[in-house]
Scaffold this motif. Structure first.
Motif, PDB file in Angstrom:
ATOM      1  N   ARG A 141       0.940  -0.813   0.121  1.00  0.00           N
ATOM      2  CA  ARG A 141       0.025   0.163  -0.082  1.00  0.00           C
ATOM      3  C   ARG A 141       0.862   1.451  -0.060  1.00  0.00           C
ATOM      4  O   ARG A 141       0.112   2.914  -0.279  1.00  0.00           O
ATOM      5  CB  ARG A 141      -0.785   0.220   1.237  1.00  0.00           C
ATOM      6  N   VAL A 142       2.082   1.216   0.796  1.00  0.00           N
ATOM      7  CA  VAL A 142       3.239   2.304   0.029  1.00  0.00           C
ATOM      8  C   VAL A 142       4.012   1.568  -0.192  1.00  0.00           C
ATOM      9  O   VAL A 142       4.798   0.300   0.484  1.00  0.00           O
ATOM     10  CB  VAL A 142       3.427   2.920   1.967  1.00  0.00           C
ATOM     11  N   ALA A 143       4.693   2.076  -1.073  1.00  0.00           N
ATOM     12  CA  ALA A 143       6.445   2.021  -2.317  1.00  0.00           C
ATOM     13  C   ALA A 143       6.985   3.367  -2.020  1.00  0.00           C
ATOM     14  O   ALA A 143       6.472   4.465  -1.714  1.00  0.00           O
ATOM     15  CB  ALA A 143       5.727   0.980  -3.557  1.00  0.00           C
ATOM     16  N   MET A 144       8.847   2.713  -2.109  1.00  0.00           N
ATOM     17  CA  MET A 144       9.554   3.740  -1.457  1.00  0.00           C
ATOM     18  C   MET A 144      10.705   4.005  -3.225  1.00  0.00           C
ATOM     19  O   MET A 144      10.331   2.829  -3.511  1.00  0.00           O
ATOM     20  CB  MET A 144      10.568   3.588  -0.284  1.00  0.00           C
ATOM     21  N   VAL A 145      10.644   4.517  -4.063  1.00  0.00           N
ATOM     22  CA  VAL A 145      12.119   5.439  -4.944  1.00  0.00           C
ATOM     23  C   VAL A 145      12.651   6.106  -4.709  1.00  0.00           C
ATOM     24  O   VAL A 145      12.265   6.610  -3.832  1.00  0.00           O
ATOM     25  CB  VAL A 145      11.113   5.699  -6.177  1.00  0.00           C
ATOM     26  N   PHE A 146      13.873   6.024  -4.333  1.00  0.00           N
ATOM     27  CA  PHE A 146      14.845   6.359  -3.484  1.00  0.00           C
ATOM     28  C   PHE A 146      16.021   6.769  -4.513  1.00  0.00           C
ATOM     29  O   PHE A 146      15.853   7.231  -6.112  1.00  0.00           O
ATOM     30  CB  PHE A 146      15.604   5.517  -2.787  1.00  0.00           C
ATOM     31  N   GLN A 147      17.355   7.825  -4.178  1.00  0.00           N
ATOM     32  CA  GLN A 147      17.847   8.396  -4.764  1.00  0.00           C
ATOM     33  C   GLN A 147      18.724   7.601  -6.031  1.00  0.00           C
ATOM     34  O   GLN A 147      18.555   8.098  -7.090  1.00  0.00           O
ATOM     35  CB  GLN A 147      18.193   8.986  -4.066  1.00  0.00           C
ATOM     36  N   ASP A 148      19.545   6.499  -5.134  1.00  0.00           N
ATOM     37  CA  ASP A 148      20.098   5.940  -6.305  1.00  0.00           C
ATOM     38  C   ASP A 148      19.687   4.123  -7.058  1.00  0.00           C
ATOM     39  O   ASP A 148      19.243   3.718  -6.454  1.00  0.00           O
ATOM     40  CB  ASP A 148      21.493   5.784  -5.360  1.00  0.00           C
ATOM     41  N   PRO A 149      19.148   4.288  -8.116  1.00  0.00           N
ATOM     42  CA  PRO A 149      18.820   3.985  -8.577  1.00  0.00           C
ATOM     43  C   PRO A 149      19.682   2.257  -8.660  1.00  0.00           C
ATOM     44  O   PRO A 149      19.892   0.909  -8.481  1.00  0.00           O
ATOM     45  CB  PRO A 149      18.056   3.791 -10.113  1.00  0.00           C
ATOM     46  N   ALA A 150      21.081   3.055  -9.101  1.00  0.00           N
ATOM     47  CA  ALA A 150      21.997   1.668  -9.414  1.00  0.00           C
ATOM     48  C   ALA A 150      22.428   0.363  -8.049  1.00  0.00           C
ATOM     49  O   ALA A 150      22.315  -0.462  -7.740  1.00  0.00           O
ATOM     50  CB  ALA A 150      23.700   2.513  -9.694  1.00  0.00           C
ATOM     51  N   ALA A 151      22.338   1.265  -7.063  1.00  0.00           N
ATOM     52  CA  ALA A 151      22.282   0.766  -5.182  1.00  0.00           C
ATOM     53  C   ALA A 151      21.124   0.095  -5.203  1.00  0.00           C
ATOM     54  O   ALA A 151      21.025  -0.853  -4.126  1.00  0.00           O
ATOM     55  CB  ALA A 151      22.410   2.403  -4.574  1.00  0.00           C
ATOM     56  N   ALA A 152      19.762   0.038  -5.292  1.00  0.00           N
ATOM     57  CA  ALA A 152      18.190  -0.443  -5.293  1.00  0.00           C
ATOM     58  C   ALA A 152      18.308  -1.232  -5.864  1.00  0.00           C
ATOM     59  O   ALA A 152      17.360  -2.733  -5.695  1.00  0.00           O
ATOM     60  CB  ALA A 152      17.575   1.159  -5.517  1.00  0.00           C
ATOM     61  N   LEU A 153      18.909  -2.013  -6.859  1.00  0.00           N
ATOM     62  CA  LEU A 153      18.692  -3.253  -7.843  1.00  0.00           C
ATOM     63  C   LEU A 153      20.059  -3.671  -7.752  1.00  0.00           C
ATOM     64  O   LEU A 153      21.116  -3.737  -7.170  1.00  0.00           O
ATOM     65  CB  LEU A 153      18.535  -2.810  -9.107  1.00  0.00           C
ATOM     66  N   ASN A 154      19.690  -4.912  -7.886  1.00  0.00           N
ATOM     67  CA  ASN A 154      20.590  -6.225  -7.325  1.00  0.00           C
ATOM     68  C   ASN A 154      21.145  -6.736  -8.462  1.00  0.00           C
ATOM     69  O   ASN A 154      20.872  -6.724 -10.240  1.00  0.00           O
ATOM     70  CB  ASN A 154      19.614  -7.495  -7.216  1.00  0.00           C
ATOM     71  N   PRO A 155      22.598  -6.342  -8.886  1.00  0.00           N
ATOM     72  CA  PRO A 155      23.006  -6.155  -9.796  1.00  0.00           C
ATOM     73  C   PRO A 155      23.398  -8.125 -10.686  1.00  0.00           C
ATOM     74  O   PRO A 155      23.430  -7.855 -11.895  1.00  0.00           O
ATOM     75  CB  PRO A 155      24.889  -6.504  -9.373  1.00  0.00           C
ATOM     76  N   VAL A 156      22.834  -8.847 -10.230  1.00  0.00           N
ATOM     77  CA  VAL A 156      23.262 -10.364 -10.749  1.00  0.00           C
ATOM     78  C   VAL A 156      21.821 -10.792 -11.495  1.00  0.00           C
ATOM     79  O   VAL A 156      21.658 -11.339 -11.827  1.00  0.00           O
ATOM     80  CB  VAL A 156      23.420 -11.435 -10.377  1.00  0.00           C
ATOM     81  N   LEU A 157      20.353  -9.104 -10.711  1.00  0.00           N
ATOM     82  CA  LEU A 157      19.488 -10.863 -11.805  1.00  0.00           C
ATOM     83  C   LEU A 157      19.121  -9.598 -13.397  1.00  0.00           C
ATOM     84  O   LEU A 157      18.579  -8.228 -13.306  1.00  0.00           O
ATOM     85  CB  LEU A 157      17.944 -10.446 -10.491  1.00  0.00           C
ATOM     86  N   ARG A 158      17.971 -10.226 -13.877  1.00  0.00           N
ATOM     87  CA  ARG A 158      18.015  -9.862 -14.501  1.00  0.00           C
ATOM     88  C   ARG A 158      16.828  -8.235 -13.704  1.00  0.00           C
ATOM     89  O   ARG A 158      15.725  -9.130 -13.251  1.00  0.00           O
ATOM     90  CB  ARG A 158      17.059 -10.216 -15.649  1.00  0.00           C
ATOM     91  N   VAL A 159      16.137  -7.667 -14.564  1.00  0.00           N
ATOM     92  CA  VAL A 159      15.609  -6.248 -13.695  1.00  0.00           C
ATOM     93  C   VAL A 159      13.805  -7.039 -14.121  1.00  0.00           C
ATOM     94  O   VAL A 159      13.444  -6.617 -12.545  1.00  0.00           O
ATOM     95  CB  VAL A 159      15.136  -4.919 -15.174  1.00  0.00           C
ATOM     96  N   GLY A 160      13.226  -7.495 -15.025  1.00  0.00           N
ATOM     97  CA  GLY A 160      12.379  -7.734 -15.512  1.00  0.00           C
ATOM     98  C   GLY A 160      11.745  -9.021 -13.571  1.00  0.00           C
ATOM     99  O   GLY A 160      11.485  -8.638 -13.407  1.00  0.00           O
ATOM    100  N   ALA A 161      12.999  -9.977 -13.451  1.00  0.00           N
ATOM    101  CA  ALA A 161      12.453 -11.066 -12.850  1.00  0.00           C
ATOM    102  C   ALA A 161      12.964 -10.006 -11.804  1.00  0.00           C
ATOM    103  O   ALA A 161      12.012 -11.023 -10.046  1.00  0.00           O
ATOM    104  CB  ALA A 161      13.937 -11.795 -12.590  1.00  0.00           C
ATOM    105  N   GLN A 162      12.922  -9.066 -10.979  1.00  0.00           N
ATOM    106  CA  GLN A 162      12.968  -8.284  -9.614  1.00  0.00           C
ATOM    107  C   GLN A 162      11.623  -7.412 -10.087  1.00  0.00           C
ATOM    108  O   GLN A 162      11.342  -7.831  -8.492  1.00  0.00           O
ATOM    109  CB  GLN A 162      13.831  -7.250  -9.440  1.00  0.00           C
ATOM    110  N   VAL A 163      11.148  -7.217 -10.607  1.00  0.00           N
ATOM    111  CA  VAL A 163       9.699  -6.488 -10.634  1.00  0.00           C
ATOM    112  C   VAL A 163       9.485  -7.926 -10.541  1.00  0.00           C
ATOM    113  O   VAL A 163       7.831  -7.717  -9.967  1.00  0.00           O
ATOM    114  CB  VAL A 163       9.247  -5.431 -11.784  1.00  0.00           C
TER     115      VAL A 163
END
Ligand code: ATP
Ligand code: MG
Length: 330
Positions: free
Chosen positions: A93-115
């Motif tokens: 119900r409450v979601a966050m978006v942060f400043q640094d997108p590189a740090a917030a994503l897992n570098p070894v997973l495809r972005v689709g899988a993360q969503v």
């Protein structure tokens, strides 16, 4: 769904340990966000914006303690909710978006899988449904060729594209409130403008409420309905954006506005001299008084945040210039 505003924060106080005992880094902060409304939480670096945002879902760093306050979301006080129940709100119900997108994503997973992970946790969709939903979300946030984008790794995307992925991830749980903490700060100006446009559009299309955190008043002006200005962990001023920007009451707000670069202004913008005092070194009384061009004797005691007689409805400032003390000459 309960009546009343979507989010109501009151008396929020966050402390950190110090050799002389706990010191408040966020002190009795309050604000309200109506349904479908965008509130800007603004102020210089170190004023407590990020900690305030993190405290809403109790995502604070270990050293920071939620000492007092309530965070009523749709009528329920999240600050008092057991961890297990709070998880139903986080990312859902409450979601966050942060400043640094590189740090917030897992570098070894495809972005689709993360969503997809978010979709699995919050919406229990099947594999095929999830892939379709990721493509739809990626299309929604303006990622070209959504299916192909979903198969990319974070490093294969630009900063702007990564931020779009994070926004898609935030939207995946179909939140009512999005908290965006300087989500455009690490992007260059043209990409920044595109992401802002995306926020405006999504807000309209989805009827989202938005807590927009930043220090750029120009950006806030293009997005927010109301603003709350923080100074050294306290609310200095709050009100409708147009009123506060046109007729700022607090000298701090006036200083921030004078420091904005404006094309139409002939004189160069003037910065506020000095800097935000660290939480353990606050002056007695009004925390802004050492930097304030209008400081006078009364400022030795702390002003309350009160509706200003000269301000517009809903506008309040924590400044003795705008307070009438009982018994004082007016
Ligand atoms: N983990 C921590 N431990 C101790 N103090 C902290 C911690 N995180 C932040 N602080 C202090 O709390 C205050 C508020 O920090 P916060 O990050 O909320 O500021 P901000 O307004 O988001 O600043 P910026 O614009 O730079 O992001 C600052 O004085 C900071 O030094
Ligand atoms: Mg911050």
């Amino acid at each position: 769904m309960s009546e009343g505003p979507l989010l109501q924060v009151a008396g929020l106080t966050l402390t950190v340990p110090s050799p002389r005992g706990p010191v408040a880094v966020v002190d009795r902060v309050g604000f309200v966000i109506g349904r479908g409304e965008t509130l800007g939480l603004l102020g210089e670096s170190g004023c407590g914006k990020t900690l305030t945002a993190l405290s809403l879902l109790r995502l604070l760093p270990p050293a920071v303690h939620l000492a007092a306050g309530s965070v009523r979301f749709d009528g329920v006080d999240l600050a008092a909710l057991p961890e297990r129940q709070l998880r139903r709100y986080r990312g859902k119900r409450v979601a966050m978006v942060f400043q640094d997108p590189a740090a917030a994503l897992n570098p070894v997973l495809r972005v689709g899988a993360q969503v997809e992970e978010v979709l699995e946790v919050h919406r229990r969709l099947s594999g095929a449904q999830r892939r379709r939903e990721v493509a739809r979300l990626f299309g929604d946030v303006g990622l070209a060729e959504p299916e192909r984008s979903a198969r990319r790794y974070p490093h294969e995307l630009s900063g702007g594209q990564r931020q779009r992925v994070l926004i898609a991830m935030a939207l995946a749980g179909e939140p009512e409130l999005v908290v965006a903490d300087e989500p455009t700060a690490s992007l260059d100006v043209t990409v920044q403008a595109q992401i802002l446009e995306l926020f405006r559009e999504l807000r309209q299309r989805r009827g989202l409420s938005l807590l927009w955190i930043g220090h750029d008043l120009g950006v806030a002006a293009s997005l927010c309905d109301r603003v709350t200005i923080l100074y050294a962990g306290r609310v200095a001023e709050t009100g409708a954006l147009a009123r506060v920007f046109r007729q700022p009451l607090h000298p701090y707000t006036q200083g921030l506005l004078a420091a904005m670069p404006l094309l139409e202004r002939r004189a160069p913008p003037k910065g506020i001299p000095g800097r935000v005092p660290p939480p353990a070194e606050l002056p007695e009384g009004c925390r802004f008084r050492d930097r304030c061009p209008a400081a006078f004797a009364d400022c030795a005691s702390e002003p309350a945040l009160i509706p200003a007689p000269l301000g517009s409805p809903g506008q309040a400032a924590a400044c003795w210039l705008h307070a009438t003390r009982p018994g004082a000459a007016t």
